[in-house]
Design a protein around this motif. Structure first.
Motif, PDB file in Angstrom:
ATOM      1  N   LEU A 322       0.828  -1.209   0.000  1.00 51.34           N
ATOM      2  CA  LEU A 322       0.000   0.000   0.000  1.00 51.34           C
ATOM      3  C   LEU A 322       0.865   1.263   0.000  1.00 51.34           C
ATOM      4  N   CYS A 323       1.952   1.237   0.728  1.00 54.36           N
ATOM      5  CA  CYS A 323       2.842   2.409   0.750  1.00 54.36           C
ATOM      6  C   CYS A 323       3.404   2.689  -0.640  1.00 54.36           C
ATOM      7  N   ASP A 324       3.823   1.643  -1.333  1.00 56.83           N
ATOM      8  CA  ASP A 324       4.349   1.829  -2.690  1.00 56.83           C
ATOM      9  C   ASP A 324       3.270   2.375  -3.619  1.00 56.83           C
ATOM     10  N   GLN A 325       2.046   1.876  -3.493  1.00 55.92           N
ATOM     11  CA  GLN A 325       0.960   2.345  -4.354  1.00 55.92           C
ATOM     12  C   GLN A 325       0.622   3.811  -4.074  1.00 55.92           C
ATOM     13  N   VAL A 326       0.549   4.176  -2.800  1.00 56.97           N
ATOM     14  CA  VAL A 326       0.231   5.571  -2.457  1.00 56.97           C
ATOM     15  C   VAL A 326       1.371   6.492  -2.872  1.00 56.97           C
ATOM     16  N   THR A 327       2.603   6.039  -2.726  1.00 60.53           N
ATOM     17  CA  THR A 327       3.740   6.853  -3.160  1.00 60.53           C
ATOM     18  C   THR A 327       3.654   7.139  -4.654  1.00 60.53           C
ATOM     19  N   GLU A 331       3.162  10.862  -6.303  1.00 59.36           N
ATOM     20  CA  GLU A 331       4.108  11.384  -7.293  1.00 59.36           C
ATOM     21  C   GLU A 331       3.390  11.733  -8.594  1.00 59.36           C
ATOM     22  N   SER A 332       2.386  10.967  -8.959  1.00 61.18           N
ATOM     23  CA  SER A 332       1.618  11.267 -10.176  1.00 61.18           C
ATOM     24  C   SER A 332       0.876  12.589 -10.032  1.00 61.18           C
ATOM     25  N   GLN A 333       0.327  12.856  -8.850  1.00 61.04           N
ATOM     26  CA  GLN A 333      -0.331  14.144  -8.624  1.00 61.04           C
ATOM     27  C   GLN A 333       0.647  15.293  -8.819  1.00 61.04           C
ATOM     28  N   LEU A 334       1.860  15.136  -8.295  1.00 63.16           N
ATOM     29  CA  LEU A 334       2.859  16.195  -8.424  1.00 63.16           C
ATOM     30  C   LEU A 334       3.294  16.387  -9.871  1.00 63.16           C
ATOM     31  N   GLU A 335       3.339  15.299 -10.635  1.00 62.52           N
ATOM     32  CA  GLU A 335       3.696  15.416 -12.047  1.00 62.52           C
ATOM     33  C   GLU A 335       2.589  16.108 -12.847  1.00 62.52           C
ATOM     34  N   ARG A 336       1.335  15.812 -12.505  1.00 61.49           N
ATOM     35  CA  ARG A 336       0.212  16.405 -13.257  1.00 61.49           C
ATOM     36  C   ARG A 336       0.006  17.875 -12.914  1.00 61.49           C
ATOM     37  N   PRO A 351      -9.347  10.112  -2.164  1.00 59.82           N
ATOM     38  CA  PRO A 351     -10.357   9.339  -1.430  1.00 59.82           C
ATOM     39  C   PRO A 351     -10.006   7.873  -1.227  1.00 59.82           C
ATOM     40  N   SER A 352      -9.148   7.307  -2.054  1.00 58.04           N
ATOM     41  CA  SER A 352      -8.867   5.875  -1.932  1.00 58.04           C
ATOM     42  C   SER A 352      -7.610   5.559  -1.123  1.00 58.04           C
ATOM     43  N   TRP A 353      -6.925   6.568  -0.643  1.00 57.71           N
ATOM     44  CA  TRP A 353      -5.718   6.305   0.134  1.00 57.71           C
ATOM     45  C   TRP A 353      -6.079   5.756   1.513  1.00 57.71           C
ATOM     46  N   PRO A 354      -5.449   4.675   1.961  1.00 59.22           N
ATOM     47  CA  PRO A 354      -5.699   4.175   3.320  1.00 59.22           C
ATOM     48  C   PRO A 354      -5.094   5.130   4.351  1.00 59.22           C
ATOM     49  N   ALA A 355      -5.893   5.528   5.325  1.00 60.62           N
ATOM     50  CA  ALA A 355      -5.410   6.478   6.328  1.00 60.62           C
ATOM     51  C   ALA A 355      -4.224   5.926   7.107  1.00 60.62           C
ATOM     52  N   GLY A 356      -4.122   4.608   7.180  1.00 62.41           N
ATOM     53  CA  GLY A 356      -3.070   4.016   7.989  1.00 62.41           C
ATOM     54  C   GLY A 356      -1.673   4.116   7.423  1.00 62.41           C
ATOM     55  N   VAL A 357      -1.530   4.443   6.139  1.00 60.72           N
ATOM     56  CA  VAL A 357      -0.185   4.477   5.553  1.00 60.72           C
ATOM     57  C   VAL A 357       0.213   5.862   5.056  1.00 60.72           C
ATOM     58  N   VAL A 358      -0.682   6.833   5.127  1.00 59.06           N
ATOM     59  CA  VAL A 358      -0.340   8.143   4.555  1.00 59.06           C
ATOM     60  C   VAL A 358       0.811   8.809   5.300  1.00 59.06           C
ATOM     61  N   VAL A 361       4.141   7.582   3.791  1.00 63.48           N
ATOM     62  CA  VAL A 361       4.401   8.180   2.479  1.00 63.48           C
ATOM     63  C   VAL A 361       4.715   9.664   2.623  1.00 63.48           C
ATOM     64  N   ALA A 362       4.054  10.339   3.552  1.00 65.45           N
ATOM     65  CA  ALA A 362       4.370  11.748   3.799  1.00 65.45           C
ATOM     66  C   ALA A 362       5.834  11.903   4.200  1.00 65.45           C
ATOM     67  N   GLY A 363       6.332  10.966   4.995  1.00 66.13           N
ATOM     68  CA  GLY A 363       7.741  11.006   5.382  1.00 66.13           C
ATOM     69  C   GLY A 363       8.665  10.822   4.194  1.00 66.13           C
ATOM     70  N   ARG A 364       8.305   9.921   3.284  1.00 72.86           N
ATOM     71  CA  ARG A 364       9.119   9.716   2.080  1.00 72.86           C
ATOM     72  C   ARG A 364       9.185  10.989   1.239  1.00 72.86           C
ATOM     73  N   LEU A 365       8.030  11.620   1.041  1.00 73.19           N
ATOM     74  CA  LEU A 365       7.997  12.817   0.195  1.00 73.19           C
ATOM     75  C   LEU A 365       8.690  13.993   0.868  1.00 73.19           C
ATOM     76  N   ALA A 366       8.540  14.116   2.185  1.00 71.39           N
ATOM     77  CA  ALA A 366       9.224  15.197   2.900  1.00 71.39           C
ATOM     78  C   ALA A 366      10.731  15.070   2.745  1.00 71.39           C
ATOM     79  N   GLU A 367      11.234  13.843   2.794  1.00 70.39           N
ATOM     80  CA  GLU A 367      12.672  13.626   2.632  1.00 70.39           C
ATOM     81  C   GLU A 367      13.107  13.914   1.199  1.00 70.39           C
ATOM     82  N   ARG A 368      12.305  13.503   0.230  1.00 74.18           N
ATOM     83  CA  ARG A 368      12.696  13.685  -1.164  1.00 74.18           C
ATOM     84  C   ARG A 368      12.681  15.153  -1.569  1.00 74.18           C
ATOM     85  N   TYR A 369      11.622  15.885  -1.189  1.00 77.15           N
ATOM     86  CA  TYR A 369      11.466  17.269  -1.649  1.00 77.15           C
ATOM     87  C   TYR A 369      11.912  18.300  -0.609  1.00 77.15           C
TER      88      TYR A 369
END
Length: 539
Positions: A322-327, A331-336, A351-358, A361-369
């Motif tokens: 799920l983490c890989d899918q949400v990531t 990233e697709s949202q940021l590209e669009r 709406p389809s993101w599981p609240a338990g893994v966001v 993924v937020a940590g991954r994006l914070a580190e990347r950007y």
């Protein structure tokens, strides 16, 4: 940007007392440990003098109320939280109270019933079922309405928590929170399980059974690392002691979990907790009902422990997917929509993101950007539930608090927070939060600096050096791992590794061409170095 190691004067007495590689003494001095006594207490927990539990504000009042409940046979409910800090806190206090003869049960909320915190519907049910005293752990410091309701029903509430204090505290019987202590107090950085442990310590001391609290040191180590607590003062000391206990693998559930994760107990470090054990326990709260996590941490039934460990393995595998899918979706949202990256803080929702893994993924994006990032799950017809992760120098909890009027609820720390929001308010919230972050975090746009702890020729890298550096462990916030560097090396070969080839294994040699070593290069997409270069690494 590399920040060179600062010049440091190390006394001869400190060098002699520490011994070993000069890098150890230099590092201790740079980190403020300039006396022989301070250095010895840092390196050897036997030389450290921990603070008494009575230093915690409210601890004595909490212990007295719990003792009265035990004497009267009142039913106590330990109300915890569904992350590792909350689960270990709950297991510690539940087992302590059972051991001292209390009538006690526990409750861990789920994300589906409202997430973190004390919720009125469940509280009403528990009081209706006969609960006469509520003891929170890792939560409750902002629970004004639930506490007022309980008090109106004649039910006392004792709060143990470590989260940032609100302007006014709930009207609980007692509030035990290390944030009430001065900034330099050795108990100030305790996580939730640390507060629970110190209260348990006080209860055992008052029962003339002081040494028995040490049976919970393994749970304490799990919670300290999983909650990314600052390793200062007593927190570092308690983690040192907890790791010693964990390496003996006496707790049945944890021993079975280590077998499943292929972790050798006698070699266990804080990294094994952070990357192997804690994610498995956290998977319960992210994707299922975490109440069984307390059972897993306290069961004496081998068959039950193995069954729960298998469930944890399955949930952890699901969590990774799920983490890989949400990531990928984020990233697709940021590209669009490139304008999202123009904001000072990233705020994304779906709406389809599981609240338990966001949060992961937020940590991954914070580190990347290198920007504070909030991901919000917005299921149809429900409140959006978001998790925030920040970057060094930006207090995301304070930034979110400034938008409090737009939110249904929020809470957390400077580096991580959670919130609930009406979905239609997210665009407005994104703009307002970015304005606040720009005002609060002036240096946010700069690339993160890399602090170099020392320069070494490649020929100095050895297992003996690793052993010397490990004397400074456990590492984490407040005591980061050493970043070393070697000058004038040349790349001789490389191999792509990782699921998507996102890392490189490099072979380099020094200027004389006589010494080689194999290293990992994170972020293969950044391009390979050419010619001679200086190489920074963590041993």
């Amino acid at each position: 940007m590399w920040i060179e190691p600062s010049p440091v004067q190390v006394s001869e007495s400190l060098r002699e007392a520490v011994g070993g590689h000069p890098l150890v003494a230099d590092t201790l001095a740079r980190r403020g440990l300039t006396t022989v006594e301070a250095a010895r207490a840092f390196l050897d927990p036997d030389q450290y003098r921990p603070a008494p539990p009575t230093d915690l504000p409210g601890a004595v009042e909490a212990a007295e109320r719990l003792e009265r409940a035990i004497r009267r046979g009142e039913l106590i409910c330990v109300w915890g939280d569904f992350d590792v800090d909350g689960l270990t806190s709950t297991a510690t206090l539940l087992s302590t109270l059972q051991d001292l003869g209390a009538a006690v049960r526990y409750h861990i909320p789920t994300r589906q019933e409202g997430g973190h915190g004390v919720h009125l519907p469940a509280l009403r049910r528990l009081i209706g079922e006969g609960v006469q005293l509520v003891l929170t752990c890792d939560t409750g410091v902002t629970a004004h309405e639930p506490v007022a309701y309980a008090q109106a029903q004649g039910v006392d509430v004792v709060i143990t928590d470590h989260h940032d204090l609100p302007p006014d505290l709930p009207a609980a019987y007692a509030v035990v929170n290390p944030k009430m202590l001065p900034a330099d107090h050795p108990l100030r950085e305790l996580p939730g399980v640390g507060v629970a442990y110190k209260l348990a310590e006080l209860l055992y001391e008052r029962a003339s059974r002081a040494a028995e609290v040490e049976q919970y040191l393994d749970l304490l180590a799990l919670g300290i690392v999983a909650d990314v607590a600052t390793l200062a003062g007593d927190v570092r000391y308690l983690l040192q002691r907890g790791l010693e206990r964990l390496r003996r693998a006496e707790r049945l559930g944890l021993r079975v979990m280590m077998e499943s994760a292929d972790v050798r107990p006698d070699w266990l470090t804080e990294e094994h907790i952070g990357f192997e054990l804690a994610p498995r326990l956290n998977a319960l709260g992210r994707l299922a009902d975490a109440n069984v996590g307390v059972e897993f941490l306290s069961t004496a039934d081998l068959a039950r422990a193995r069954m729960l460990a298998a469930e944890l393995e399955g949930l952890n595998a699901q969590r990774k997917l799920l983490c890989d899918q949400v990531t990928q979706a984020a990233e697709s949202q940021l590209e669009r929509d490139a304008t999202l990256l123009e904001q000072a803080a990233l705020v994304l929702s779906h709406p389809s993101w599981p609240a338990g893994v966001v949060g992961i993924v937020a940590g991954r994006l914070a580190e990347r950007y290198h920007k504070p990032t909030i991901l919000i799950a917005t299921p149809d017809g429900e409140l959006g539930r978001g998790s925030a992760r920040s970057v060094e120098g930006c207090d995301i909890h304070a930034a979110i608090a400034a938008q409090g009027e737009m939110l249904e609820r929020f809470g957390g720390h400077p580096m991580a927070a959670g919130l609930s929001i009406q979905s239609e308010r997210i665009p407005q919230f994104r703009r307002a939060l970015s304005r606040t972050v720009r005002q609060m975090c002036a240096d946010l746009g700069r690339r993160p600096a890399l602090h170099i702890d020392g320069y070494l020729p490649l020929s100095d890298l050895s297992l003996d050096l690793v052993a010397q550096i490990e004397r400074l462990a456990p590492f984490g916030p407040g005591n980061p791992p050493l970043t070393l560097a070697s000058r004038g090396v040349t790349l001789t070969s490389h191999t792509a590794v990782g699921r998507s080839g996102e890392h490189l294994r490099l072979t380099v040699e020094n200027a004389e061409g006589t010494s080689q070593t194999v290293l990992w290069w994170q972020g293969a997409g950044r391009g390979l170095p050419e010619g001679r270069f200086d190489l920074a690494y963590i041993v």
